[in-house]
Design a protein around this motif. Structure first.
Motif, PDB file in Angstrom:
ATOM      1  N   SER A   1       6.221   7.668  -0.881  1.00  0.00           N
ATOM      2  CA  SER A   1       6.339   9.001  -0.271  1.00  0.00           C
ATOM      3  C   SER A   1       7.197   8.910   0.978  1.00  0.00           C
ATOM      4  O   SER A   1       7.637   7.821   1.352  1.00  0.00           O
ATOM      5  CB  SER A   1       4.939   9.540   0.077  1.00  0.00           C
ATOM      6  OG  SER A   1       4.261   8.612   0.903  1.00  0.00           O
TER       7      SER A   1
ATOM      8  N   GLU B   1       0.845  -1.207   0.000  1.00  0.00           N
ATOM      9  CA  GLU B   1       0.000   0.000   0.000  1.00  0.00           C
ATOM     10  C   GLU B   1       0.870   1.243   0.000  1.00  0.00           C
ATOM     11  O   GLU B   1       0.504   2.273  -0.529  1.00  0.00           O
ATOM     12  CB  GLU B   1      -0.904   0.002   1.230  1.00  0.00           C
ATOM     13  CG  GLU B   1      -2.045  -0.989   1.105  1.00  0.00           C
ATOM     14  CD  GLU B   1      -3.069  -0.762   2.194  1.00  0.00           C
ATOM     15  OE1 GLU B   1      -3.992   0.045   1.964  1.00  0.00           O
ATOM     16  OE2 GLU B   1      -2.925  -1.371   3.281  1.00  0.00           O
ATOM     17  N   TRP B   2       2.037   1.110   0.638  1.00  0.00           N
ATOM     18  CA  TRP B   2       2.952   2.251   0.740  1.00  0.00           C
ATOM     19  C   TRP B   2       4.387   1.772   0.793  1.00  0.00           C
ATOM     20  O   TRP B   2       4.682   0.703   1.318  1.00  0.00           O
ATOM     21  CB  TRP B   2       2.640   3.069   2.010  1.00  0.00           C
ATOM     22  CG  TRP B   2       3.665   4.116   2.289  1.00  0.00           C
ATOM     23  CD1 TRP B   2       3.802   5.301   1.650  1.00  0.00           C
ATOM     24  CD2 TRP B   2       4.725   4.058   3.258  1.00  0.00           C
ATOM     25  NE1 TRP B   2       4.872   5.999   2.150  1.00  0.00           N
ATOM     26  CE2 TRP B   2       5.463   5.261   3.146  1.00  0.00           C
ATOM     27  CE3 TRP B   2       5.114   3.108   4.208  1.00  0.00           C
ATOM     28  CZ2 TRP B   2       6.565   5.543   3.946  1.00  0.00           C
ATOM     29  CZ3 TRP B   2       6.223   3.391   5.013  1.00  0.00           C
ATOM     30  CH2 TRP B   2       6.934   4.605   4.881  1.00  0.00           C
TER      31      TRP B   2
ATOM     32  N   THR C   1      -0.002   1.660  -5.151  1.00  0.00           N
ATOM     33  CA  THR C   1       1.020   1.807  -4.119  1.00  0.00           C
ATOM     34  C   THR C   1       1.436   3.263  -4.008  1.00  0.00           C
ATOM     35  O   THR C   1       1.753   3.894  -5.020  1.00  0.00           O
ATOM     36  CB  THR C   1       2.269   0.971  -4.478  1.00  0.00           C
ATOM     37  OG1 THR C   1       1.886  -0.389  -4.614  1.00  0.00           O
ATOM     38  CG2 THR C   1       3.348   1.104  -3.409  1.00  0.00           C
ATOM     39  N   TRP C   2       1.427   3.791  -2.786  1.00  0.00           N
ATOM     40  CA  TRP C   2       1.923   5.142  -2.551  1.00  0.00           C
ATOM     41  C   TRP C   2       3.424   5.101  -2.295  1.00  0.00           C
ATOM     42  O   TRP C   2       3.905   4.255  -1.541  1.00  0.00           O
ATOM     43  CB  TRP C   2       1.220   5.769  -1.342  1.00  0.00           C
ATOM     44  CG  TRP C   2      -0.192   6.167  -1.648  1.00  0.00           C
ATOM     45  CD1 TRP C   2      -1.276   5.358  -1.611  1.00  0.00           C
ATOM     46  CD2 TRP C   2      -0.651   7.454  -2.051  1.00  0.00           C
ATOM     47  NE1 TRP C   2      -2.408   6.062  -1.965  1.00  0.00           N
ATOM     48  CE2 TRP C   2      -2.055   7.356  -2.238  1.00  0.00           C
ATOM     49  CE3 TRP C   2      -0.035   8.691  -2.271  1.00  0.00           C
ATOM     50  CZ2 TRP C   2      -2.836   8.435  -2.645  1.00  0.00           C
ATOM     51  CZ3 TRP C   2      -0.815   9.773  -2.666  1.00  0.00           C
ATOM     52  CH2 TRP C   2      -2.204   9.640  -2.857  1.00  0.00           C
TER      53      TRP C   2
ATOM     54  N   PRO D   1       4.427  13.125  -3.421  1.00  0.00           N
ATOM     55  CA  PRO D   1       3.959  11.742  -3.278  1.00  0.00           C
ATOM     56  C   PRO D   1       3.580  11.164  -4.649  1.00  0.00           C
ATOM     57  O   PRO D   1       2.921  11.827  -5.449  1.00  0.00           O
ATOM     58  CB  PRO D   1       2.703  11.868  -2.406  1.00  0.00           C
ATOM     59  CG  PRO D   1       2.758  13.236  -1.817  1.00  0.00           C
ATOM     60  CD  PRO D   1       3.546  14.088  -2.764  1.00  0.00           C
TER      61      PRO D   1
ATOM     62  N   VAL E   1      -3.733   5.148   4.957  1.00  0.00           N
ATOM     63  CA  VAL E   1      -2.986   3.988   4.473  1.00  0.00           C
ATOM     64  C   VAL E   1      -2.069   3.518   5.583  1.00  0.00           C
ATOM     65  O   VAL E   1      -1.210   4.261   6.052  1.00  0.00           O
ATOM     66  CB  VAL E   1      -2.165   4.326   3.219  1.00  0.00           C
ATOM     67  CG1 VAL E   1      -1.253   3.161   2.848  1.00  0.00           C
ATOM     68  CG2 VAL E   1      -3.086   4.678   2.068  1.00  0.00           C
TER      69      VAL E   1
ATOM     70  N   PRO F   1       3.637   7.406   5.220  1.00  0.00           N
ATOM     71  CA  PRO F   1       2.408   6.810   4.680  1.00  0.00           C
ATOM     72  C   PRO F   1       1.304   7.861   4.624  1.00  0.00           C
ATOM     73  O   PRO F   1       1.158   8.641   5.575  1.00  0.00           O
ATOM     74  CB  PRO F   1       2.051   5.722   5.700  1.00  0.00           C
ATOM     75  CG  PRO F   1       3.284   5.485   6.490  1.00  0.00           C
ATOM     76  CD  PRO F   1       4.083   6.743   6.449  1.00  0.00           C
TER      77      PRO F   1
ATOM     78  N   HIS G   1       1.630   8.027  -6.636  1.00  0.00           N
ATOM     79  CA  HIS G   1       0.688   6.920  -6.476  1.00  0.00           C
ATOM     80  C   HIS G   1       0.749   6.077  -7.754  1.00  0.00           C
ATOM     81  O   HIS G   1       0.273   6.507  -8.795  1.00  0.00           O
ATOM     82  CB  HIS G   1      -0.720   7.473  -6.229  1.00  0.00           C
ATOM     83  CG  HIS G   1      -1.741   6.436  -5.880  1.00  0.00           C
ATOM     84  ND1 HIS G   1      -3.074   6.706  -5.718  1.00  0.00           N
ATOM     85  CD2 HIS G   1      -1.616   5.094  -5.668  1.00  0.00           C
ATOM     86  CE1 HIS G   1      -3.740   5.595  -5.428  1.00  0.00           C
ATOM     87  NE2 HIS G   1      -2.867   4.609  -5.388  1.00  0.00           N
TER      88      HIS G   1
ATOM     89  N   PRO H   1       0.917   1.208   6.747  1.00  0.00           N
ATOM     90  CA  PRO H   1       1.982   0.367   6.182  1.00  0.00           C
ATOM     91  C   PRO H   1       1.920  -1.012   6.806  1.00  0.00           C
ATOM     92  O   PRO H   1       1.376  -1.197   7.888  1.00  0.00           O
ATOM     93  CB  PRO H   1       3.256   1.099   6.596  1.00  0.00           C
ATOM     94  CG  PRO H   1       2.885   1.886   7.794  1.00  0.00           C
ATOM     95  CD  PRO H   1       1.434   2.245   7.636  1.00  0.00           C
TER      96      PRO H   1
END
Lengths: 424, 424
Positions: A242, A194-195, A239-240, A226, A249, A245, A228, A251
């Protein structure tokens, strides 16, 4: 409800249907209240077709003209995309790299962005337009010639515009769902993250992950934009990438390791029987550098006491192997080695994660996993947040799978492996 | 040994072989000691393919974006041509319309050239380069948007650059050998002219000859730029279009008539039973003009004394026939006519020659030739140096042949027919 930069790659706009699908997605973003700037690549195979044409008229196409040629590709896709958006009842205007203010140096075919002055884009946005910008291209500061940014250039255009326009996010639309803990073609149980931090993403990009190029992530980190990464086909969150998080989101719990990457595009050269005295390595790598070849890992064996000779091995892109062998052969009398060995049946496996800085045992677990999978290690290199090994190319797949499992990254694991203490 | 502007059409650069052939011709011109500026169209069917793509994403492509799209075509051909020239060992640089300083108004898809500021072209020439310029395109003066010049735009680009650079000649390379006394597909014995005056060429262009467009010839006449129309395939001398025959070129002995043109792209509308009173014709043609339709010939019959009604006929492009019929039908009650007749089975034959101003008998010979060929005349219109008639479309071919013979233009005639006296 701020400004969003979206980038769509060539596979997302490969044909008229793709362009219409992307147009609808863009309009949805606009309807949600955002100002939208879109960076688009050339349609599907357009760039390859143009390169093919160039090769038909000229054995080694000239830099300036080659850039002029290739930039026709984004011109086509961006104009069509603007038309498709207007057909949906929204205002859109397309802009070349030059019109968008993407100022570069004069190195044709792989120019670097020097400055971005998006005055026309800002005006277009203020007038209510969706702005469509040609990716991969700019205009040189001194000669005002058209330039291209080289591989992954459109991603860099998107991040650079996002930085110059102070965008909330730079969305990179692609044909995969995001960044995975390993290549899903190799590891079926790879998980979409996700991150991931800029730091870990940079290591993954430089050790074989192809979702984002190092250059683009580096640009985003410098300006704290950031990213995405997401699919233009599925519409799912991706998925981010950056510093921290994003809100909402979470982690992966306790994750020490971000992922396992691999790379089979490199070869290994071993210089056999090098006199073990100061300056020898410098002579070898000066010869390589003068041939404009980038190398990756370097290892020097312990010198054999009886002979006073040692071996030096290094890895480099296969595409540059021939050139490197030639350069070293020319320098043989100066360097004074016995023989050269070239090996392109190698692969590299890397474990990446900022957590390894503060968690001991990562290295041990990594080598245990490889050992249990019967994988022999030929070279090792490490950074603060990465361990890489070189193996036989046939061992890459079992090695990646074994390491991915050993660190609890498989999608059916309850949670990732947790270590205590400090150091590794 | 001055500056030469050469223009190559899409059929001359249809593929890699064509581009290489054109490159050799350009290099030959450079080797002969000239400075060379080349204007090039898009390759073969590229423009049609781009239009097809546009129609797939948008039913009515928007002007600004449509221009952005189409200009990709010349970008491809000019870059490839520059590469091909460099491969032959000569320096070449390509320039977009905008880079070449082709400044236009903002009417997308059919912009007019306002100014040409070819500073970059001049610099490139002074540095020893061959300059390759994208035809058909420019940049708008106010908004700095990319524009296209519409049909025949590349010829106009070439003449405009020739004027701005004070070129010796503008060579228009095409797929025919020059300007003929009639369409060689209709008249086998048509002769290639060595020279034709601007004045006669303008009349031929506006009455059906397709070699050069009226607009381009008009531009050349205004700035007194000699045009040399010739084949990029044969390499033979073609036809000079200029005020006076160039040195060494002898115009056809005593030629009163330059040529016979024909046009089957028009239709005829007859407004039947119009009250014969002042202002009626004005009402009809105001309705047509308001629908933005251009008309060609107009004839009003002699009014029938008994009814006080007359018929008015006019010709117009077939493509605008439907729109015109609609506009007139809407205005029927205002105009007060009985009926409309639409006829698209017509053709126009025109005889062009400045000599007819001072030679009587031309008109008589023209009508005798048509009569002898059994061709019935439906409409007649004349200018000082042209006579045009409308006939059934099936009569066009025999009519052109008969007139071409009657004026001694056939290639096996000893000489052209000569008239004495003044007036016609």
């Amino acid at each position: 409800m701020g400004l969003v930069v979206q980038k769509y790659g060539g596979s997302s706009v490969a044909d008229a249907e793709g362009i219409k699908r992307v147009a609808r997605r863009i309009v949805d973003t606009k309807k949600a209240g955002h100002q939208v700037v879109v960076v688009v690549s050339a349609m599907g195979d357009t760039t390859d077709e143009l390169i093919d044409l160039a090769e038909q008229v000229s054995p080694i196409p000239a830099g300036r003209e080659f850039d002029m040629l290739l930039t026709a590709g984004e011109r086509i896709s961006m104009a069509l995309l603007a038309m498709a958006i207007k057909t949906l009842g929204h205002e859109a205007q397309s802009f070349t790299g030059s019109q968008a203010g993407v100022i570069t140096d004069s190195v044709h075919n792989k120019a670097r962005i020097i400055d971005v002055t998006p005055g026309r884009i800002r005006t277009a946005l203020d007038e209510g337009n969706i702005a469509i910008v040609a990716g991969f291209q700019g205009v040189s500061q001194d000669k005002k010639d058209i330039t291209t940014l080289g591989r992954g250039g459109s991603d860099t255009t998107a991040v650079a515009l996002a930085a110059a326009l102070d965008a909330e996010v730079c969305e990179i639309y692609t044909d995969v769902d995001g960044v995975f803990t390993a290549d899903p073609r190799v590891v079926k149980k790879a998980r979409k993250m996700e991150w991931i931090s800029f730091e870990d993403m940079l290591e993954l990009a430089s050790s074989g992950s192809k979702v984002l190029l190092h250059r683009c992530v580096e640009y985003a980190r410098r300006y704290n934009i950031p990213i995405h990464v997401r699919s233009s086909f599925s519409g799912l969150p991706g998925t981010w990438v950056s510093n921290e998080p994003p809100q909402g989101v979470k982690p992966m719990e306790q994750a020490i390791i971000s992922g396992v990457s691999h790379d089979t595009s490199e070869a290994k050269i071993t210089v056999v029987g090098v006199p073990d005295k100061p300056g020898e390595a410098a002579t070898i790598f000066r010869a390589i550098a003068d041939a404009e070849i980038n190398i990756d890992m370097v290892v020097q064996n312990v010198s054999a006491a009886a002979t006073g000779l040692t071996d030096i091995s290094f890895t480099l892109p296969k595409a540059e192997g021939h050139k490197a062998m030639e350069a070293l052969t020319r320098a043989q009398t100066v360097i004074g080695f016995d023989a050269l060995r070239y090996d392109d049946q190698i692969g590299k496996i890397s474990l990446v994660g900022a957590g390894m800085k503060t968690n001991p045992g990562v290295t041990a677990t990594f080598f245990e996993a490889l050992s249990n999978a019967g994988v022999n290690i030929e070279l090792i290199s490490t950074s603060e947040i990465r361990i890489s090994v070189v193996t036989r190319v046939d061992d890459v797949k079992p090695a990646v799978q074994a390491v991915h499992s050993a660190f609890g990254l498989d999608s059916d694991s309850d949670e990732a492996v947790v270590y205590g203490g400090t150091g590794r």
